[in-house]
Motif scaffolding. Sequence first.
Motif, PDB file in Angstrom:
ATOM      1  N   ILE A 154     -17.625  11.283 -12.817  1.00 55.87           N
ATOM      2  CA  ILE A 154     -17.142   9.905 -12.939  1.00 55.87           C
ATOM      3  C   ILE A 154     -15.743   9.825 -12.350  1.00 55.87           C
ATOM      4  CG2 ILE A 154     -16.537   8.033 -14.516  1.00 55.87           C
ATOM      5  CD1 ILE A 154     -18.536   9.011 -16.462  1.00 55.87           C
ATOM      6  N   ARG A 155     -15.512   8.737 -11.654  1.00 57.49           N
ATOM      7  CA  ARG A 155     -14.191   8.454 -11.090  1.00 57.49           C
ATOM      8  C   ARG A 155     -13.704   7.147 -11.709  1.00 57.49           C
ATOM      9  NH1 ARG A 155     -13.344   5.979  -5.404  1.00 57.49           N
ATOM     10  NH2 ARG A 155     -11.098   5.759  -5.403  1.00 57.49           N
ATOM     11  N   PHE A 156     -12.551   7.196 -12.360  1.00 56.97           N
ATOM     12  CA  PHE A 156     -11.981   6.005 -12.987  1.00 56.97           C
ATOM     13  C   PHE A 156     -10.859   5.488 -12.093  1.00 56.97           C
ATOM     14  CE2 PHE A 156     -13.691   8.532 -16.474  1.00 56.97           C
ATOM     15  CZ  PHE A 156     -14.495   7.593 -17.094  1.00 56.97           C
ATOM     16  N   ILE A 157     -10.946   4.201 -11.775  1.00 58.73           N
ATOM     17  CA  ILE A 157      -9.914   3.598 -10.936  1.00 58.73           C
ATOM     18  C   ILE A 157      -9.269   2.451 -11.708  1.00 58.73           C
ATOM     19  CG2 ILE A 157     -10.940   4.251  -8.746  1.00 58.73           C
ATOM     20  CD1 ILE A 157     -12.139   1.455  -8.547  1.00 58.73           C
ATOM     21  N   GLY A 158      -8.028   2.171 -11.358  1.00 62.48           N
ATOM     22  CA  GLY A 158      -7.295   1.085 -11.996  1.00 62.48           C
ATOM     23  C   GLY A 158      -7.669  -0.253 -11.392  1.00 62.48           C
ATOM     24  N   PRO A 159      -6.947  -1.285 -11.778  1.00 64.41           N
ATOM     25  CA  PRO A 159      -7.264  -2.622 -11.262  1.00 64.41           C
ATOM     26  C   PRO A 159      -6.927  -2.740  -9.783  1.00 64.41           C
ATOM     27  CG  PRO A 159      -5.248  -2.670 -12.537  1.00 64.41           C
ATOM     28  CD  PRO A 159      -5.818  -1.290 -12.695  1.00 64.41           C
ATOM     29  N   ASP A 160      -7.566  -3.684  -9.134  1.00 65.57           N
ATOM     30  CA  ASP A 160      -7.256  -3.960  -7.732  1.00 65.57           C
ATOM     31  C   ASP A 160      -5.941  -4.726  -7.662  1.00 65.57           C
ATOM     32  OD1 ASP A 160      -9.460  -2.761  -6.629  1.00 65.57           O
ATOM     33  OD2 ASP A 160     -10.677  -4.577  -6.665  1.00 65.57           O
ATOM     34  N   THR A 215     -18.438   5.334 -10.181  1.00 64.26           N
ATOM     35  CA  THR A 215     -17.096   4.769 -10.101  1.00 64.26           C
ATOM     36  C   THR A 215     -16.983   3.668 -11.142  1.00 64.26           C
ATOM     37  OG1 THR A 215     -17.042   5.233  -7.740  1.00 64.26           O
ATOM     38  CG2 THR A 215     -15.399   3.699  -8.581  1.00 64.26           C
ATOM     39  N   VAL A 216     -15.967   3.802 -12.000  1.00 68.00           N
ATOM     40  CA  VAL A 216     -15.740   2.851 -13.077  1.00 68.00           C
ATOM     41  C   VAL A 216     -14.374   2.224 -12.870  1.00 68.00           C
ATOM     42  CG1 VAL A 216     -15.505   2.576 -15.578  1.00 68.00           C
ATOM     43  CG2 VAL A 216     -17.168   4.200 -14.658  1.00 68.00           C
ATOM     44  N   GLN A 217     -14.351   0.889 -12.847  1.00 64.22           N
ATOM     45  CA  GLN A 217     -13.080   0.185 -12.676  1.00 64.22           C
ATOM     46  C   GLN A 217     -12.565  -0.235 -14.046  1.00 64.22           C
ATOM     47  OE1 GLN A 217     -13.124  -3.061  -9.953  1.00 64.22           O
ATOM     48  NE2 GLN A 217     -10.900  -3.127  -9.860  1.00 64.22           N
ATOM     49  N   CYS A 218     -11.272   0.037 -14.282  1.00 65.48           N
ATOM     50  CA  CYS A 218     -10.649  -0.233 -15.570  1.00 65.48           C
ATOM     51  C   CYS A 218      -9.669  -1.402 -15.450  1.00 65.48           C
ATOM     52  CB  CYS A 218      -9.911   1.009 -16.069  1.00 65.48           C
ATOM     53  SG  CYS A 218     -10.997   2.448 -16.219  1.00 65.48           S
ATOM     54  N   ASP A 219      -9.334  -2.003 -16.598  1.00 67.97           N
ATOM     55  CA  ASP A 219      -8.390  -3.120 -16.628  1.00 67.97           C
ATOM     56  C   ASP A 219      -6.977  -2.697 -16.272  1.00 67.97           C
ATOM     57  OD1 ASP A 219     -10.412  -4.763 -17.367  1.00 67.97           O
ATOM     58  OD2 ASP A 219      -9.832  -4.923 -19.473  1.00 67.97           O
ATOM     59  N   SER A 220      -6.607  -1.494 -16.651  1.00 69.98           N
ATOM     60  CA  SER A 220      -5.243  -1.021 -16.409  1.00 69.98           C
ATOM     61  C   SER A 220      -5.279   0.459 -16.056  1.00 69.98           C
ATOM     62  CB  SER A 220      -4.383  -1.237 -17.658  1.00 69.98           C
ATOM     63  OG  SER A 220      -4.852  -0.409 -18.711  1.00 69.98           O
ATOM     64  N   THR A 221      -4.174   0.927 -15.518  1.00 72.79           N
ATOM     65  CA  THR A 221      -4.094   2.349 -15.187  1.00 72.79           C
ATOM     66  C   THR A 221      -4.044   3.198 -16.455  1.00 72.79           C
ATOM     67  OG1 THR A 221      -1.701   2.119 -14.975  1.00 72.79           O
ATOM     68  CG2 THR A 221      -3.011   1.973 -12.948  1.00 72.79           C
ATOM     69  N   ALA A 222      -3.547   2.624 -17.543  1.00 74.46           N
ATOM     70  CA  ALA A 222      -3.536   3.359 -18.816  1.00 74.46           C
ATOM     71  C   ALA A 222      -4.963   3.634 -19.290  1.00 74.46           C
ATOM     72  CB  ALA A 222      -2.758   2.570 -19.868  1.00 74.46           C
TER      73      ALA A 222
END
Length: 161
Positions: A134-140, A99-106
Amino acid sequence: MSDDDVTETLSTYLRLRGLEPSKAAKRRKRRRTDDDENQPFTAGRDPKGIGDLISDLTRQSGWDSQLAQEDLVMQWADAAGEETARHASPVALSEGLLTVQCDSTAWAKNLQLMRSAIVTELARRFPDAGVKNIRFIGPDVPSWTWGPRAVPGRGPRDTYG
């Protein structure tokens, strides 16, 4: 000289020359077993480097996958790229799902499109980590659907009728 003296002298001479072992020497001499580890020039007698010893220890202890997962997190910038690492970071790895958390949904969407290339690179660099997907998620962000006053359905924000 008597015959006993000659026999004793002859037996002493032969014993000292190593031609005839005495009874005491037969008792003292014990049978040696051929241990490979004690024999010179056999396999396993070469000196090993500290890296080889640590590698053997981690493999025997079953730590390879845990260490590979730690290496993946520590070297995420090299594996995914500097620009990607500035905007996305791994947060969890369980049962082959990273699981990878990204800064933005873009960023999450763009990395989702590049998922197969990233999984391939991670599998090549860290085969013992066991990353299969891999699962990419947006910011909390705060969610309106949770909490003590949540309304089922669209609720009070329903402006369409």
